[in-house]
Design a protein around this motif. Structure first.
Motif, PDB file in Angstrom:
ATOM      1  N   SER A 286      -5.113  34.886  49.502  1.00 31.00           N
ATOM      2  CA  SER A 286      -5.775  35.094  50.793  1.00 31.00           C
ATOM      3  C   SER A 286      -6.609  33.887  51.192  1.00 31.00           C
ATOM      4  O   SER A 286      -7.040  33.086  50.348  1.00 31.00           O
ATOM      5  N   PHE A 287      -6.829  33.789  52.485  1.00 35.51           N
ATOM      6  CA  PHE A 287      -7.727  32.794  53.059  1.00 35.51           C
ATOM      7  C   PHE A 287      -8.734  33.547  53.928  1.00 35.51           C
ATOM      8  O   PHE A 287      -8.343  34.301  54.820  1.00 35.51           O
ATOM      9  N   THR A 288     -10.020  33.348  53.652  1.00 33.60           N
ATOM     10  CA  THR A 288     -11.075  34.115  54.328  1.00 33.60           C
ATOM     11  C   THR A 288     -12.124  33.172  54.910  1.00 33.60           C
ATOM     12  O   THR A 288     -12.471  32.157  54.298  1.00 33.60           O
ATOM     13  N   TRP A 289     -12.602  33.516  56.106  1.00 36.34           N
ATOM     14  CA  TRP A 289     -13.783  32.844  56.631  1.00 36.34           C
ATOM     15  C   TRP A 289     -14.706  33.897  57.233  1.00 36.34           C
ATOM     16  O   TRP A 289     -14.260  34.957  57.675  1.00 36.34           O
ATOM     17  N   ASP A 290     -15.986  33.615  57.184  1.00 36.32           N
ATOM     18  CA  ASP A 290     -16.949  34.534  57.790  1.00 36.32           C
ATOM     19  C   ASP A 290     -18.111  33.732  58.364  1.00 36.32           C
ATOM     20  O   ASP A 290     -18.375  32.596  57.946  1.00 36.32           O
ATOM     21  N   VAL A 291     -18.805  34.311  59.317  1.00 39.71           N
ATOM     22  CA  VAL A 291     -19.966  33.688  59.935  1.00 39.71           C
ATOM     23  C   VAL A 291     -20.962  34.786  60.275  1.00 39.71           C
ATOM     24  O   VAL A 291     -20.565  35.886  60.680  1.00 39.71           O
ATOM     25  N   GLY A 292     -22.249  34.514  60.070  1.00 45.58           N
ATOM     26  CA  GLY A 292     -23.232  35.566  60.290  1.00 45.58           C
ATOM     27  C   GLY A 292     -24.602  35.031  60.665  1.00 45.58           C
ATOM     28  O   GLY A 292     -24.876  33.825  60.623  1.00 45.58           O
ATOM     29  N   ILE A 293     -25.466  35.964  61.021  1.00 45.86           N
ATOM     30  CA  ILE A 293     -26.854  35.692  61.389  1.00 45.86           C
ATOM     31  C   ILE A 293     -27.752  36.488  60.460  1.00 45.86           C
ATOM     32  O   ILE A 293     -27.520  37.678  60.229  1.00 45.86           O
ATOM     33  N   LYS A 294     -28.780  35.830  59.933  1.00 49.05           N
ATOM     34  CA  LYS A 294     -29.712  36.498  59.035  1.00 49.05           C
ATOM     35  C   LYS A 294     -31.146  36.320  59.529  1.00 49.05           C
ATOM     36  O   LYS A 294     -31.563  35.213  59.868  1.00 49.05           O
ATOM     37  N   ILE A 295     -31.875  37.425  59.584  1.00 46.75           N
ATOM     38  CA  ILE A 295     -33.307  37.424  59.877  1.00 46.75           C
ATOM     39  C   ILE A 295     -33.995  38.023  58.657  1.00 46.75           C
ATOM     40  O   ILE A 295     -33.756  39.175  58.307  1.00 46.75           O
ATOM     41  N   ASN A 296     -34.865  37.229  58.027  1.00 48.18           N
ATOM     42  CA  ASN A 296     -35.360  37.631  56.717  1.00 48.18           C
ATOM     43  C   ASN A 296     -36.804  37.186  56.531  1.00 48.18           C
ATOM     44  O   ASN A 296     -37.128  36.008  56.727  1.00 48.18           O
TER      45      ASN A 296
ATOM     46  N   TYR B  55     -19.519  38.581  60.656  1.00 47.79           N
ATOM     47  CA  TYR B  55     -18.114  38.819  61.027  1.00 47.79           C
ATOM     48  C   TYR B  55     -17.228  38.149  59.983  1.00 47.79           C
ATOM     49  O   TYR B  55     -17.461  36.998  59.597  1.00 47.79           O
ATOM     50  N   PHE B  56     -16.210  38.866  59.490  1.00 49.04           N
ATOM     51  CA  PHE B  56     -15.300  38.297  58.495  1.00 49.04           C
ATOM     52  C   PHE B  56     -13.860  38.424  58.953  1.00 49.04           C
ATOM     53  O   PHE B  56     -13.500  39.338  59.709  1.00 49.04           O
TER      54      PHE B  56
ATOM     55  N   SER C 198     -10.017  42.128  59.429  1.00 48.18           N
ATOM     56  CA  SER C 198     -11.232  41.583  60.040  1.00 48.18           C
ATOM     57  C   SER C 198     -12.197  42.726  60.307  1.00 48.18           C
ATOM     58  O   SER C 198     -11.799  43.884  60.434  1.00 48.18           O
ATOM     59  N   GLY C 199     -13.480  42.378  60.400  1.00 46.16           N
ATOM     60  CA  GLY C 199     -14.468  43.416  60.659  1.00 46.16           C
ATOM     61  C   GLY C 199     -15.868  42.834  60.732  1.00 46.16           C
ATOM     62  O   GLY C 199     -16.078  41.612  60.696  1.00 46.16           O
ATOM     63  N   ILE C 200     -16.829  43.721  60.836  1.00 41.22           N
ATOM     64  CA  ILE C 200     -18.236  43.349  60.940  1.00 41.22           C
ATOM     65  C   ILE C 200     -19.016  44.091  59.867  1.00 41.22           C
ATOM     66  O   ILE C 200     -18.836  45.302  59.684  1.00 41.22           O
ATOM     67  N   GLU C 201     -19.869  43.366  59.153  1.00 41.48           N
ATOM     68  CA  GLU C 201     -20.729  43.951  58.131  1.00 41.48           C
ATOM     69  C   GLU C 201     -22.193  43.866  58.568  1.00 41.48           C
ATOM     70  O   GLU C 201     -22.626  42.859  59.133  1.00 41.48           O
TER      71      GLU C 201
ATOM     72  N   ALA D 267     -23.342  48.793  56.384  1.00 44.73           N
ATOM     73  CA  ALA D 267     -22.193  49.368  57.075  1.00 44.73           C
ATOM     74  C   ALA D 267     -21.100  48.313  57.217  1.00 44.73           C
ATOM     75  O   ALA D 267     -21.383  47.117  57.326  1.00 44.73           O
ATOM     76  N   THR D 268     -19.863  48.779  57.217  1.00 43.42           N
ATOM     77  CA  THR D 268     -18.710  47.922  57.468  1.00 43.42           C
ATOM     78  C   THR D 268     -17.812  48.607  58.491  1.00 43.42           C
ATOM     79  O   THR D 268     -17.358  49.742  58.268  1.00 43.42           O
ATOM     80  N   LYS D 269     -17.582  47.953  59.602  1.00 43.85           N
ATOM     81  CA  LYS D 269     -16.677  48.442  60.639  1.00 43.85           C
ATOM     82  C   LYS D 269     -15.449  47.556  60.668  1.00 43.85           C
ATOM     83  O   LYS D 269     -15.527  46.352  60.928  1.00 43.85           O
TER      84      LYS D 269
END
Length: 330
Positions: free
Chosen positions: A104-114, A126-127, A173-176, A199-201
C-alpha cells in the motif's frame, strides 16, 4: 529531527523485512495444497513532518509504503464443512500458494490544536490509501455441483468452493478525529475530569476486482469486507491523583459488509450474496483504588449492557463479564 526552534519537525524512517517460509508436508494433504518455499525482501520507506505554525497549533502530514503478508491458511489452508439435512454436500475453502503480498501507499494530512497545560488536545486528519494486490476471498461458481472426494474418502457434490485471490487494487479514505478536554485544568489539576472522544468516518473503502472472464471490461467494484462506515469511541475519566480513579467508555461500530461463501442456512439464491452486519455499541466500566504508593486494586466490567454482537457472523463475542485486578507498580 527538529529545525528553526521546533518550527519544523521531520521523522523519516526506513523498514526492511526479510521473509522466508516453507510449507511442510502433513497428514496426506499434499494433493490438496501446493507445497512451496519462498524468500523475499520488502522495503517500506516512510516520511512524516509537522509544522508548528503558532503556539499550540500545527499542521502535520505523513507519506509512506507498507505491506501485509499473506498468512498460512490463505497460502496453504484446506477446510471442509458439510451441509445437514437431505443429501449431504460439501463446502471447500482452499489456499492459494501464488498469492502476492498486499502492498500500500498512504498519505495523510491533519490539523492539531494541543495545550496540555490548558487541558485540551484536538486532532483532525484526512487519510488516503491505495492497496495493490489486496487479498480477498472469491467463490468459484464453476465447481458448484461437481463431485469432490473429501478427506474421509467419500464423494460429495460441491455446494460452495472458495479460495483467496489478489484483487486489482483497493481505495480507502476517511477522516479521523481524536481529542479530549480535562476540566481539571480549571482547578490547577488537583484532580482530573477528562472527557475524550475518537472517531473514524470512512469516505471510501472499495475493492476493485478485475474481470477475469472479459479483461477488457471495467473492474468490478465492491465494498471492502469487515470495514465499518463509522466507528466512534469516547468516555469519561476521573483521577484524584491519590487513591481513586474511574473510567467509563463506549464504543460504537457502524454497519459492515461481508460475504459468507460457506452459507448453508439461507436459500441457495442468496448464498454468496453480500450481507450487511448491523451496528453495535458496547460500554465498559473501570474503578480503581491505589494504596501504599505502589499497589492498586481495580474492578472492571466489560460490555456492561450485555450486548449481543459479533465481529464475524455466527461467532458471537463475549457478553457482560467482570474481572478484579491487582497491580503492583515498581
Amino acid at each position: 529531527m527538529k529545525f528553526f526552534n521546533d518550527f519544523l519537525i521531520i521523522n523519516p524512517s526506513f523498514r526492511v523485512d526479510f521473509i522466508n517460509y516453507s510449507m511442510s508436508k502433513s497428514f496426506g494433504l499434499e494433493s490438496r495444497t501446493n507445497i512451496k518455499n519462498e524468500q523475499k525482501t520488502v522495503y517500506s520507506p516512510n516520511f512524516g513532518a509537522q509544522l508548528n505554525l503558532i503556539k499550540n497549533f500545527s499542521l502535520h502530514g505523513n507519506v509512506g509504503k507498507a505491506f501485509r503478508y499473506s498468512v498460512a491458511n490463505q497460502l496453504a489452508g484446506y477446510f471442509e464443512s458439510f451441509t445437514t439435512g437431505g443429501t449431504p454436500t460439501i463446502n471447500i475453502t482452499q489456499g492459494n500458494p501464488n498469492l502476492k503480498d498486499e502492498n500500500s501507499f498512504t498519505w495523510d494530512v491533519g490539523i492539531k490544536i494541543n495545550n496540555p497545560k490548558k487541558g485540551y488536545h484536538f486532532d483532525v486528519t484526512y487519510f488516503n490509501t491505495k492497496v495493490n494486490d489486496r487479498i480477498i476471498t472469491k467463490q468459484d461458481l464453476s465447481k458448484r455441483g461437481t463431485n469432490w472426494v473429501a478427506l474421509n474418502g467419500n464423494t460429495y457434490r460441491i455446494n460452495t468452493f472458495q479460495s483467496y485471490i489478489n484483487s486489482n487494487y483497493s481505495k480507502i479514505s476517511g477522516i479521523e478525529l481524536d481529542g479530549y478536554y480535562d476540566f481539571g485544568a480549571l482547578g490547577g489539576f488537583e484532580r482530573s475530569y477528562k472527557i475524550f472522544v475518537n472517531a473514524t468516518k470512512m469516505l471510501q473503502y472499495d475493492d476493485y476486482i478485475k474481470n477475469t472472464t472479459n479483461p477488457a471490461s471495467p473492474d468490478k467494484v465492491s465494498k471492502a469486507r469487515h470495514v465499518a462506515d463509522l466507528s466512534v469511541g469516547g468516555g469519561f475519566e476521573y483521577d484524584d491523583f491519590k487513591h481513586w480513579n474511574f473510567r467509563i467508555s463506549t464504543r460504537y461500530v457502524g454497519k459492515r459488509n461481508y460475504v459468507n461463501y460457506n452459507d448453508t442456512v439461507n436459500p441457495a439464491p442468496f448464498r454468496g450474496a453480500p450481507v450487511e452486519y448491523p451496528p453495535y455499541m458496547t460500554i465498559d466500566l473501570m474503578a480503581g483504588y491505589k494504596f501504599l504508593n505502589h499497589h492498586q486494586v481495580s474492578l472492571r466490567v466489560s460490555n456492561l449492557t450485555d450486548e449481543n454482537y459479533y465481529e464475524v457472523r455466527y461467532q458471537p463475542m463475549l457478553g457482560r463479564f467482570t474481572s478484579l485486578r491487582y497491580t503492583y507498580n515498581f
